[in-house]
Every structure is written in C-alpha cells, then in structure tokens.
Enzyme design. Structure first.
Site, short mmCIF file in Angstrom:
data_model
loop_
_atom_site.label_atom_id
_atom_site.label_comp_id
_atom_site.label_asym_id
_atom_site.label_seq_id
_atom_site.Cartn_x
_atom_site.Cartn_y
_atom_site.Cartn_z
N ASP A 126 0.79 -1.23 0.00
CA ASP A 126 0.00 0.00 0.00
C ASP A 126 0.82 1.28 0.00
O ASP A 126 0.31 2.35 0.35
CB ASP A 126 -0.94 0.00 1.21
CG ASP A 126 -2.15 -0.90 1.00
OD1 ASP A 126 -2.75 -0.84 -0.08
OD2 ASP A 126 -2.47 -1.67 1.91
N ASP A 159 -7.37 -3.77 -5.14
CA ASP A 159 -6.92 -2.48 -4.62
C ASP A 159 -5.50 -2.14 -5.08
O ASP A 159 -5.12 -0.96 -5.15
CB ASP A 159 -6.91 -2.49 -3.08
CG ASP A 159 -8.10 -3.17 -2.45
OD1 ASP A 159 -8.57 -4.18 -3.01
OD2 ASP A 159 -8.53 -2.73 -1.38
#
Length: 390
Positions: free
Chosen positions: A112, A171
């Site tokens: 991330d 994602d």
C-alpha cells in the site's frame, strides 16, 4: 476544411462553457466547509504518529499508526486544501502530516505504499517540487517493487490469506501510479515494467465476463498459476464488492493516462459501464457496500466507493468517446450532488470532523460499518477539484 475545424473547436468550447454554467455542486462552498472541519480535525490530532482513520462504535475517534495503509490520506487531503486555497497554513499542515509518514518509505511489508506515500508526497511534490519528497517517493517505489514476483507477474498484496501465500487484491491497481511516477522521475524502466505487467495480469485474472472484478486472486509463485479467486471484504467470492470496482476503475483510467495504451481505456470503460448500469445501483448513485449484498435494499451504502468512482469518472470522461464522456461526467456529477447533500456530507461540528458519512470498510468482519473513512474525504476533495477544473 478550415471552417469545419473552427466550427468544431467552437462547439467544444461552447459545450465546455455550458458544463461550467450548469454545475450543480458549489465547490467553493464545499471547500470552505472542509477548511473549517479540517481545522478542527487538526486541533483534535496534536500527535502526528496517530493518523485520522474513522470512528469507533462508541463514537470516539479511531486513529491508526503510520504503518496503517490509510496513513497518507490525511496529508493528501491537506495538500488538496492547499492546492485549492493557496493558503500557507494548509501548506504547513500538509508538510507536517506528510513528513510524519516519511519512515514508511522503507516499509517492504506492505503493497500500500502508493496510498501511503503517493497521496501525500506525490501531491506535495506536484505543488512544491520539494526534493525531499521526490527522494522519499523514489525510495518508496523501490520498496514496493520488492513485492513483485516475475513468475506470477503481479505485486504481492497481503503477506498471507488463509492457506494462500501470494494473494493479490484489486486495490493494488491504486499503487501502480507511484511506480510509473518513479520510472519517469528516475529513468529506471523497471518500475514502469512492473506496473504494466501487474495491470495486464490483473486485467487477465481479476475480471469476469460481465466486467466485474474479484476481490482477491491467489497465485502460485513457482508456476505463476492462479490457485483461487475469492473475496475478503465482499459479500461472496462471486459478488461485486463496490469499492473493489471503484479501485479498478480508477486504476485503469490512470494506466491509460500514463501509457496511452488503449487496452486500459477499453478496460476502464467496461468497468464504468458495469458499475453505472448495474440494476442494484441506487437512484442517488451511492452504491450498497456490495452490488450483490444479500439484504438489498436494506444494506449499508458505501459513500467511499462513490467518492472514488466520481473522481475516476471525471477523468475517464476526458478520454472516452464523446457520448460516453458526457454520460460519465453526468454520473460523476450526480454522485457529487449526493455526496454533497446532508445525507452524506457532514455538517460542521459533527462526524468527528470527517467530511463524508456512511462508508463501509470491512462488512464481513463488522469493521468500520456505516462510519466516516479518511479515504472517502480524500477522493471527495479530489473529485470536487476535478469537477471544478473539468
């Protein structure tokens, strides 16, 4: 021929002028309210080691450490406030909260880093050309690239999911922008190649014939074979988790912008059409947390998915064919109208100073259900700016 070209240009200018004149969201007013809310947010967060995230079931703040995947969104939102207002005070606040995340540039334990670093440092570098921000982003891109497996052709997401050692979530498309930026700003083609390879394999393996996306695809890193297609945050393995569809839409729109490879534009259009034409999309265009949630219409909405989608559609509208572009612009505007209404937009002094209400983080684990989420604020502010500057 020259006359036709002049008429064509005049028509485009006229259409653009009409769009501006007919805007249904008062962006200036929304940013003015956001300034007041985030001034109060700063006052309730004197410790930059704890980043704003959400609200706990008892109504108190839920703050998270800088290692949390959402840690960069608050700083990124502060940069948007500076971008819009040009106020030095927002620049100083944005820098403070950006630098609070700097140590995460060395974090190789997460995929991330695009969210964590590019949202604050990327916006900060875009607006200030601060060389410290650039160096941090390049280090972060190198850390992210360590999670790429050439055999599978994708960047590893979580370190493990159940029996699977190499899960990849949709994602992850959102972290590719950091790699492409790093390639441009370092001259290292490796970063670009990783981003393109990941995007191509995600397109191949994550998407169903109806253009909806699986949440998680698990790989065998020895053979590169797909072992499973499942969900973690969606309603079921075969369901269309709303925020996952938004991540994919945003990611492939970005990939087209950065590569001009039309396969990415085609993919983004397919995702947008699945999303907007879904029979379970409510009239106000704020989706249920999953398009196939079993209790519809008595299921929670996810305003964060709408914020991400509205921002993505406003960019996609510029690249898509004219008729499609107009459709996407109108849908994005409708979403912003809803998000800016009292139903989803918090009034001053409520919602623990977050901007957007009624989001869903992880419904299957009963985590962050019907609460504000910091990334909803970030993409809402981004969408508002894209809307005004369209």
């Amino acid at each position: 021929m020259i006359v036709k070209k002049i008429l064509s240009v005049c028509l485009v200018i006229l259409m653009a002028a009409q769009l501006v004149a007919q805007k249904k969201v008062d962006v200036k007013a929304q940013y003015a309210l956001a300034e007041k809310q985030y001034t109060m947010m700063l006052q309730t967060h004197p410790d930059t080691t704890k980043t704003p995230q959400s609200v706990l079931p008892d109504g108190t703040l839920r703050d998270m450490p800088t290692s949390w995947w959402c840690s960069g969104f608050f700083g990124g939102s502060l940069w948007y406030l500076f971008d819009y207002t040009k106020s030095q005070s927002w620049k100083e606040a944005a820098n403070l909260w950006t630098m609070a995340i700097q140590k995460e540039q060395y974090n190789t334990g997460t995929h991330d880093l695009g969210f964590m670093l590019y949202c604050p440092f990327g916006n900060g570098y875009r607006l200030t050309a601060n060389s410290v921000y650039k160096k941090t982003l390049l280090t972060g891109a190198q850390s992210l690239s360590t999670r790429f497996n050439a055999k599978a052709g994708v960047i590893k997401s979580w370190n493990k999911l159940g029996q699977y050692d190499y899960p990849v979530i949709i994602d992850n498309m959102m972290n590719l922008e950091l790699l492409i930026w790093a390639s441009k700003n370092s001259g290292n083609k490796k970063f670009y190649n990783i981003a393109v390879t990941h995007a191509d394999n995600t397109m191949k393996n994550h998407y169903r014939p109806d253009n909806s996306s699986y949440h998680v695809v698990c790989y065998d890193t020895t053979t590169g074979k797909v072992l499973a297609k499942i969900t973690a945050q969606g309603a079921a393995d075969e369901s269309a988790w709303s925020r996952g569809q938004a991540w994919g839409l945003y990611g492939y729109t970005m990939m087209y912008r950065e590569t001009r490879d039309r396969k990415y534009l085609t993919q983004a259009i397919k995702i947008a059409d699945f999303y907007l034409n879904n029979p379970n999309l409510p009239a106000d265009k704020i989706p249920y947390w999953d398009f196939n949630a079993p209790g519809i219409p008595n299921e929670e909405r996810d305003a964060s998915a709408a914020a991400i989608t509205s921002s993505a559609l406003l960019e996609l509208a510029k690249y898509a064919p004219k008729t499609k572009g107009a459709e996407y612009y109108k849908a994005a505007e409708d979403m912003l109208v809803s998000l800016s209404s009292p139903t989803y937009r918090a009034a001053l002094g409520e919602n623990n100073n977050f901007l957007i209400k009624h989001c869903v983080g992880h419904k299957p684990k009963n985590s962050e259900v019907d609460v504000p989420l910091i990334y909803a604020d970030y993409y809402y502010l981004e969408a508002l700016m894209r809307y005004e500057r369209f």
